[in-house]
Scaffold this motif. Structure first.
Motif, mmCIF file in Angstrom:
data_model
loop_
_atom_site.group_PDB
_atom_site.id
_atom_site.type_symbol
_atom_site.label_atom_id
_atom_site.label_comp_id
_atom_site.label_asym_id
_atom_site.label_seq_id
_atom_site.Cartn_x
_atom_site.Cartn_y
_atom_site.Cartn_z
ATOM 1 N N VAL A 68 -20.903 -7.646 -8.388
ATOM 2 C CA VAL A 68 -20.378 -7.360 -9.732
ATOM 3 C C VAL A 68 -19.068 -6.598 -9.625
ATOM 4 C CG1 VAL A 68 -20.825 -6.135 -11.890
ATOM 5 C CG2 VAL A 68 -22.661 -7.404 -10.768
ATOM 6 N N ASN A 69 -19.079 -5.545 -8.766
ATOM 7 C CA ASN A 69 -17.867 -4.747 -8.592
ATOM 8 C C ASN A 69 -16.720 -5.578 -8.044
ATOM 9 O OD1 ASN A 69 -19.067 -2.510 -9.573
ATOM 10 N ND2 ASN A 69 -19.667 -1.684 -7.569
ATOM 11 N N ARG A 70 -17.106 -6.419 -7.065
ATOM 12 C CA ARG A 70 -16.055 -7.251 -6.454
ATOM 13 C C ARG A 70 -15.445 -8.201 -7.492
ATOM 14 N NH1 ARG A 70 -18.885 -7.447 -1.387
ATOM 15 N NH2 ARG A 70 -19.905 -9.385 -1.942
ATOM 16 N N ALA A 128 -11.693 -8.310 -8.777
ATOM 17 C CA ALA A 128 -10.922 -9.558 -8.732
ATOM 18 C C ALA A 128 -10.359 -9.893 -10.107
ATOM 19 C CB ALA A 128 -11.811 -10.703 -8.243
ATOM 20 N N ALA A 129 -11.190 -9.643 -11.142
ATOM 21 C CA ALA A 129 -10.720 -9.922 -12.510
ATOM 22 C C ALA A 129 -9.539 -9.037 -12.859
ATOM 23 C CB ALA A 129 -11.862 -9.701 -13.497
ATOM 24 N N TRP A 130 -9.650 -7.756 -12.480
ATOM 25 C CA TRP A 130 -8.538 -6.838 -12.771
ATOM 26 C C TRP A 130 -7.272 -7.235 -12.011
ATOM 27 C CZ3 TRP A 130 -7.520 -3.928 -16.620
ATOM 28 C CH2 TRP A 130 -8.548 -3.385 -17.402
ATOM 29 N N ILE A 131 -7.466 -7.648 -10.769
ATOM 30 C CA ILE A 131 -6.288 -8.076 -9.989
ATOM 31 C C ILE A 131 -5.631 -9.281 -10.678
ATOM 32 C CG2 ILE A 131 -5.546 -9.142 -7.816
ATOM 33 C CD1 ILE A 131 -7.639 -7.340 -6.410
ATOM 34 N N VAL A 172 -1.899 -9.412 -12.108
ATOM 35 C CA VAL A 172 -0.938 -10.405 -11.613
ATOM 36 C C VAL A 172 -0.387 -11.240 -12.772
ATOM 37 C CG1 VAL A 172 -0.697 -12.511 -10.236
ATOM 38 C CG2 VAL A 172 -1.871 -10.538 -9.283
ATOM 39 N N ILE A 173 -1.298 -11.706 -13.641
ATOM 40 C CA ILE A 173 -0.854 -12.525 -14.782
ATOM 41 C C ILE A 173 -0.004 -11.680 -15.735
ATOM 42 C CG2 ILE A 173 -1.666 -13.808 -16.820
ATOM 43 C CD1 ILE A 173 -4.122 -14.616 -15.070
ATOM 44 N N GLY A 174 -0.441 -10.432 -15.916
ATOM 45 C CA GLY A 174 0.336 -9.525 -16.768
ATOM 46 C C GLY A 174 1.739 -9.313 -16.225
ATOM 47 N N LEU A 175 1.817 -9.101 -14.906
ATOM 48 C CA LEU A 175 3.136 -8.918 -14.274
ATOM 49 C C LEU A 175 3.986 -10.166 -14.449
ATOM 50 C CD1 LEU A 175 2.507 -7.066 -10.887
ATOM 51 C CD2 LEU A 175 3.919 -6.320 -12.792
ATOM 52 N N PHE A 176 3.324 -11.301 -14.260
ATOM 53 C CA PHE A 176 4.031 -12.585 -14.388
ATOM 54 C C PHE A 176 4.628 -12.725 -15.792
ATOM 55 C CE2 PHE A 176 4.164 -17.243 -14.760
ATOM 56 C CZ PHE A 176 4.857 -17.529 -13.600
#
Lengths: 292, 425
Positions: free
Chosen positions: A20-22, A26-29, A33-37
């Protein structure tokens, strides 16, 4: 045994939590990434708008501005021509949005609630017009507006933008009208309401989120268009996209900091409109997606 | 299930009519819109991208206003952005919406001449006192379809400060000397010796180098790209690339930025480079170190190659063409007008008298550029074809394939020629 058992319980819990944590990480990453994009170009736009001309072309470029200036915004405020382009954009986009919503609402209602010969063929014909590249239609529309004396006018722009937005608006609204139960219309008819009244007092209010979504779509389409606005409108009636290119992109060089400042300022009204209406937009776009 | 009755249909029809009427109210009046030609003999249109460019619009508008005032004519101006200009002019010319005088890039003349709407301006050209190289920039298909407004060239510019720092004595005159100079500059930290174009969009800059190595590019109507000299030129370019004497992913925009930051010793640009670099350079003394140089030749005695560049004013046949031709002649050859124009925008005039005017001849950079680069500049032979840009792109893409190691020079240029042949129309 007890010890073994008690030790095994936390281990199982840890095992259960770990994936779950992983996945959360991964979702936050992915979000970052999409936010940065999505946000990096906007950040770069603002940084360039605030950078003095002779620093804007530093090589390698600096992500954080070492010197800040507001001269590009000052110059923008002094450029009255840009405000004319802005006014033209507002006129053309608002009328396009209103016209698209009116025409597509009636068309969609007719497709959704009436049964007549050729209905399906007409619906597909409307959609088929989207298959042609719009650039292909430019020459034809140019000749048409030239022959009718509309070339150079707001009308030429509004008619062409409305033409391009109608198919999607019609299909979007048809899906929404499909979700309005026909029993409501029948109940209204039993109560003595005419079809005209049923449409305006029952169907359209129920389809309001869809109408707003269609209007926003048409507005944005008209607001962002470059080629048609450049070709079909005369210089006094050109909208912001060709206006900005005309003002800042030259044969020899581009005034990037000024262009970025102008782009930032002119995008604010659209951002504000989206923030205000985004719940309707999302609701309108998905309303017709699932039939109950 | 519902059906439309006659009353509903009439209501919808009424609404539609109302909508169309409202839209028609937005239509322009008779005086609005694009230039529609003229009704009187002394009225014409002038279409120019410079009319809306910050650096030039005041100077161009002054010419228009001055001529209109002193000759009692009415000039209706129109403008489109440079990058969209050719498309817009072509569309409007084809639709009969464009009359009068039109500013053109010399590269576009061939494409527009093919439409058969431009007037032959041989008579005013003969009286204008234009230089031979300038006149040639307005000629296509044996006709003088444009009066030269400014004639320059795309040539090499050096940063003399960096050359001195690297120990390069004097300007390199041959390809071998040029390469040796680049190797010396490469020893400097963080400096790209030659900010040559390596992006496909700008790789047409290699064409003058192909000519330097001896390829004519086009003989009669036969494309010669792919011959031994052009292959040798591309192999040499690749050698510079592999030795990091030129850098990957550079176009004109990047090259100017690098040069302006003092991080490139040589690059290719037009004569307006001085103004552009000045506006971008943090070191304001850089312009004093800028020096135009003749493109190095393969062997002593060869003619240095440069690409002709400039603007012309063409005239569309039809109403107002005579008045427009007189305006074009005035704007391009009246000595006081062209000298003042140069003073404001630094674009060199095209007449012998204009070049000799103290305002022009007193500008050392321009004089040096004209003497070293423009004097031997020649037009791109592909400009005669309407599809010249696609031909240049076909060559550029194959040269890029060579640079990144995807193809040999011989194979790539053979492929480029095959593609280009289909575009010769």
């Amino acid at each position: 045994m007890t010890v073994t058992l008690s030790a095994s319980v936390p281990t199982a819990r840890t095992r259960r939590r770990s994936p779950v944590n992983r996945s959360r990480v991964a979702a936050w990453i992915a979000v970052v990434v999409i936010g940065l994009f999505g946000l990096a170009p906007i950040y770069w736009l603002v940084v360039t708008a605030l950078t003095p001309d002779d620093r804007a072309f530093s090589f390698p470029p600096s992500l954080i501005p070492t010197e800040i200036t507001f001269e590009h915004f000052t110059r923008l405020a002094e450029n009255r021509q840009l405000f004319q382009y802005l006014a033209n954009s507002v006129i053309v986009s608002v009328i396009t949005a209103i016209l698209s919503v009116i025409v597509s609402a009636y068309m969609a209602y007719a497709f959704s609630k009436f049964r007549y010969r050729g209905r399906k063929s007409l619906m597909h014909l409307v959609l088929a017009s989207q298959l042609f590249p719009q650039a292909l239609l430019l020459v034809t529309l140019y000749a048409l507006f030239s022959a009718t004396g509309l070339l150079g006018s707001y009308t030429a722009l509004i008619l062409s933008f409305t033409t391009f937005t109608l198919p999607l608006c019609v299909w979007m609204l048809k899906g929404i009208f499909d979700t309005v139960p026909s029993t409501l219309m029948e109940a209204a008819a039993i109560d003595g309401a005419s079809r005209w009244r049923t449409l305006h007092t029952i169907a359209l209010p129920l389809a309001a989120p869809g109408l707003i979504a269609a209007g926003l779509f048409a507005f944005v389409r008209a607001w962002n268009d470059f080629v048609f606005a450049l070709t079909l409108a005369d210089p006094a009636r050109q909208t912001l996209p060709p206006g900005l290119v005309h003002t800042y992109l030259g044969e020899f060089q581009t005034a990037w900091p000024d262009l970025m400042a102008a782009s930032f300022v002119v995008s604010l009204p659209v951002i504000a409109a989206f923030m205000f209406l985004q719940r309707y937009l999302v609701g309108g776009l998905t309303a017709g997606a699932v039939k109950g | 299930m519902n059906t439309l009755n006659r009353r509903d249909a009439l209501r919808l029809l009424g609404l539609s009519t109302l909508g169309v009427t409202a839209l028609a109210a937005c239509a322009p009046d008779a005086s609005g819109g694009a230039p529609q030609g003229d009704t009187a003999a002394k009225s014409f249109g002038f279409t120019s991208w410079s009319l809306n460019e910050e650096a030039q619009k005041a100077a161009v508008q002054a010419i228009v206003d001055g001529y209109a005032g002193s000759n009692g004519v009415k000039i209706t101006t129109a403008s489109f952005p440079y990058n969209e200009y050719l498309n817009q002019v072509t569309l409007k010319l084809r639709g009969g919406q464009l009359t009068g005088a039109i500013q053109l890039d010399v590269a576009w003349l061939g494409a527009l001449a093919a439409m058969g709407r431009l007037r032959d301006l041989a008579t005013p050209a003969a009286k204008g006192g234009y230089t031979d190289v300038a006149l040639s920039s307005g000629q296509t298909g044996g006709k003088q379809l444009g009066l030269p407004w400014t004639t320059g060239s795309i040539g090499l510019i050096a940063n003399t400060g960096l050359l001195e720092k690297a120990g390069v004595d004097g300007m390199p005159a041959t390809v071998a000397e040029f390469e040796a100079a680049l190797r010396k500059v490469a020893a400097l930290d963080g400096v790209i010796p030659y900010a040559a174009a390596t992006k496909a969009a700008q790789l047409k800059d290699i064409l003058p180098w192909m000519r330097t190595f001896g390829s004519p590019l086009l003989a009669e109507d036969q494309i010669t790209v792919g011959d031994d000299p052009s292959v040798a030129a591309v192999e040499w370019y690749k050698k510079l690339y592999d030795a990091k004497l030129i850098a990957p992913d550079v176009d004109r925009f990047d090259a100017r930025a690098l040069f302006a930051q003092g991080k490139a010793a040589f690059y290719d640009d037009a004569i307006i480079a001085r103004g552009v670099v000045e506006s971008q350079a943090p070191d304001k003394s850089l312009t004093a170190k800028m020096a135009p140089l003749s493109r190095p030749v393969l062997k002593a005695g060869d003619s240095p190659q440069a690409l002709l560049w400039g603007h012309v004013i063409a005239v569309v046949e039809g109403e107002g063409a005579d008045a427009a031709a007189a305006f074009a002649a005035h704007a391009t050859s009246d000595t006081a007008t062209v000298a003042t124009f140069f003073e404001k925008v630094k674009l060199p005039p095209t007449t012998a008298a204009g070049l000799a005017d103290p305002k022009v001849s007193g500008d050392a950079f321009t004089t040096e550029w004209t003497e070293k680069i423009t004097k031997t500049a020649t037009a791109n032979p592909f400009w005669r074809y309407a599809g010249y840009a696609q031909i240049e792109t076909a060559i550029a893409e194959q040269v890029q394939a060579v640079l990144v190691g995807d193809s040999s020079a011989k194979e790539a240029l053979a492929k480029a020629t095959e593609t280009a042949k289909g575009l010769q129309k």
